[in-house]
Write an enzyme that holds these catalytic residues in place. Structure first.
Site, PDB file in Angstrom:
ATOM      1  N   LYS A  20       0.963  -1.304  -0.018  1.00 30.53           N
ATOM      2  CA  LYS A  20      -0.129   0.055   0.064  1.00 30.53           C
ATOM      3  C   LYS A  20       0.846   1.513   0.058  1.00 30.53           C
ATOM      4  CE  LYS A  20      -1.884   1.861   4.010  1.00 30.53           C
ATOM      5  NZ  LYS A  20      -1.614   3.033   4.314  1.00 30.53           N
ATOM      6  N   ASN A  21       1.810   1.418   0.749  1.00 27.71           N
ATOM      7  CA  ASN A  21       2.722   2.481   0.977  1.00 27.71           C
ATOM      8  C   ASN A  21       3.738   2.929  -0.045  1.00 27.71           C
ATOM      9  OD1 ASN A  21       1.198   3.104   3.229  1.00 27.71           O
ATOM     10  ND2 ASN A  21       3.159   2.604   4.638  1.00 27.71           N
ATOM     11  N   CYS A 114      -5.286   8.932   9.573  1.00 24.31           N
ATOM     12  CA  CYS A 114      -5.311   8.032  10.666  1.00 24.31           C
ATOM     13  C   CYS A 114      -5.266   8.955  11.837  1.00 24.31           C
ATOM     14  CB  CYS A 114      -4.100   7.008  10.853  1.00 24.31           C
ATOM     15  SG  CYS A 114      -4.581   5.468   9.978  1.00 24.31           S
ATOM     16  N   ARG A 119       0.082  14.827  13.154  1.00 22.22           N
ATOM     17  CA  ARG A 119       1.079  14.588  12.088  1.00 22.22           C
ATOM     18  C   ARG A 119       1.316  15.782  11.227  1.00 22.22           C
ATOM     19  NH1 ARG A 119      -1.272   8.994   9.836  1.00 22.22           N
ATOM     20  NH2 ARG A 119       0.862   8.702   8.842  1.00 22.22           N
ATOM     21  N   ASP A 301       4.134   0.687  11.904  1.00 23.66           N
ATOM     22  CA  ASP A 301       2.966   0.164  11.726  1.00 23.66           C
ATOM     23  C   ASP A 301       2.500  -1.426  12.090  1.00 23.66           C
ATOM     24  OD1 ASP A 301       2.208   2.478  10.154  1.00 23.66           O
ATOM     25  OD2 ASP A 301       2.606   1.697   8.419  1.00 23.66           O
ATOM     26  N   ARG A 393      -9.196  -0.003   4.507  1.00 18.74           N
ATOM     27  CA  ARG A 393      -8.360   0.976   4.022  1.00 18.74           C
ATOM     28  C   ARG A 393      -7.043   0.433   3.646  1.00 18.74           C
ATOM     29  NH1 ARG A 393      -7.437   6.343   7.285  1.00 18.74           N
ATOM     30  NH2 ARG A 393      -5.956   6.395   5.408  1.00 18.74           N
TER      31      ARG A 393
END
Ligand code: UD1
Length: 415
Positions: A20-21, A114, A119, A301, A393
């Site tokens: 995903k990232n 999130c 952030r 994560d 997600r």
């Protein structure tokens, strides 16, 4: 809502999806060119849908067939990014650099994403300013202007993944050489530089910096994403927490070094093959201390799932979170399930218990949600997890893949 009937070891093989990232910045990279950018091994998940919707809204043509995504066109890109999409997912903010490089003036809302502590995007903005952008923030919107970005040296106070990617994306279309000192070196950042190289930029990684020589025009490329190490790590921990035997295929084991070191220290059997990792846990693991950090440190994560794992280990463990200020959304749910875990500052302290029980709990974000599902798989009885949509997600077919490992888990509508 996700419902789990737990208490049974997971056994079997599961394949990791594309990361995903890595996928999200790759979509943003397609904004740098009008030629086709083809992304292979693309994961099917909500954040990817959000990224593709954003690309389409900004002017790209987007095609999708199975795990292959094709982005092209976009002669005239929009200069205003829609607030709703940027609020939904923080990675949308990565469109700023490419849009600025292509159009010269952009209005980009400050991001959401999130709920894991403040952030900020100060490093992103300072980086773009170093490349010559004029930046103002007004009413929650970043207004950035630059006739032509020019390469420069950008020093990052912290090796932020997003800020490194933002500067590299902008640097790819900047005149001359851009140097990022103290860059993030997560595999997903390296993957983005592979794509930017294939599009025509020159990228060289050094010990302490990454150097990108931009082009005034970039071409298209076909790019196969690296496997998702966080997803893979989640399934390995699912195997370990349920005292099962789980093999994850299609992985880069070297991207999982920190996790594998910790779980084997805890007594879990780990077998590494070229593109697969197997864990087997028959006895109760023992406590190990963990501290998250930028790659190759322990990934933040995987911190929520590893806390869940340690809640069932023998002895006391500390898990220190150094990347995000507040990221222990999983703890309240774990306590409801019978775990003995408390948070002191940026550290979670677990006193392992011999068993957990099902409860009605809440998933607060993607990875905290994954942690709660893992605990539920190991717990006796039924766990109902509200907010399960967070999982969609970031995990492709989470419920289906867990079922493939023998879990009793299903989706139900929230009461
Ligand atoms: C990315 C990942 C996320 C992962 C994180 C850390 C994506 C889409 N998301 O998020 O899954 O948890 O890396 O590995 O790739 N910071 C600042 N100023 C900035 C930017 C960041 O202070 O301008 C701080 C953040 O608040 C945080 C820390 O730096 O405390 C790390 O953030 P960063 O590495 O930027 O993470 P993301 O790119 O948001």
């Amino acid at each position: 809502m996700i419902v789990v009937d737990g208490g049974r070891p997971l056994v079997g093989t599961v394949r990791a999806s594309g990361a995903k990232n890595a996928a999200l910045p790759a979509v943003m990279a397609s904004l740098l060119t009008t030629d086709p950018v083809v992304i292979e091994n693309a994961p099917r998940l909500l954040d990817m849908d959000t990224a593709l919707t954003l690309a389409r809204t900004l002017g790209k043509e987007v095609g999708q067939e199975g795990g292959t995504v094709r982005l092209c066109g976009g002669d005239e890109l929009a200069q205003v990014a829609p607030d709703a999409l940027v609020q939904r997912m923080r990675a949308s903010f990565l469109a700023l650099g490419p849009l600025l490089a292509r159009t010269g003036e952009v209005w980009m809302p400050l991001p959401g994403g999130c709920a894991i502590g403040p952030r900020p995007v100060d490093l992103h903005l300072r980086g773009l300013a170093c490349l010559g952008a004029e930046i103002a923030v007004d009413g929650g919107v970043v207004h950035a202007k630059a006739r032509q970005l020019r390469g420069s040296t950008v020093y990052l106070d912290y090796p932020s993944v997003g800020a490194t990617e933002q500067v590299l994306l902008a640097g790819a279309l900047a005149e001359g050489e851009t140097v990022v000192v103290n860059p993030a070196r997560e595999p997903e950042v390296v993957d983005l530089t592979r794509l930017l190289s294939a599009m025509g930029a020159d990228v060289v990684w050094h010990m302490d910096r990454v150097v990108i020589r931009g082009r005034l025009e970039l071409g298209g490329a076909t790019h196969r994403l690296i496997p998702d190490r966080i997803e893979a790590g989640t399934y390995l921990l699912a195997g370990a927490i349920t005292r099962g035997t789980v093999t994850v295929t299609g992985v880069r084991p070297d991207h999982l070094d920190a996790l594998l070191a910790k779980i084997s220290q805890a007594g879990v059997e780990v077998a590494v093959e070229e593109a697969a990792v197997r864990v087997a846990a028959s006895a109760r693991p023992h406590a190990v201390n963990v501290q998250t950090g930028p790659y190759p440190g322990f990934p933040t994560d995987l911190q929520p799932p590893v806390v869940a794992f340690l809640c069932l280990a023998e002895g006391q463990a500390t898990v220190t979170e150094t990347v995000f200020e507040s990221r222990f959304g999983q703890v309240e749910a774990l306590v409801r399930m019978g775990a003995r875990v408390r948070v002191s500052g940026n550290t979670a302290i677990t006193e392992g218990v011999s068993g957990l029980h099902g409860a009605a709990v809440q998933a607060t974000d993607i990875r905290a949600g994954a942690a709660v599902v893992l605990a539920a798989l190991a717990a006796h009885g039924r766990t109902e997890i509200r907010g399960g949509s967070h999982l969609a997600r970031g995990y492709e077919d989470f419920v289906g893949k867990l079922r493939g490992l023998g879990a009793t888990v299903w989706e139900a509508s929230e009461p």
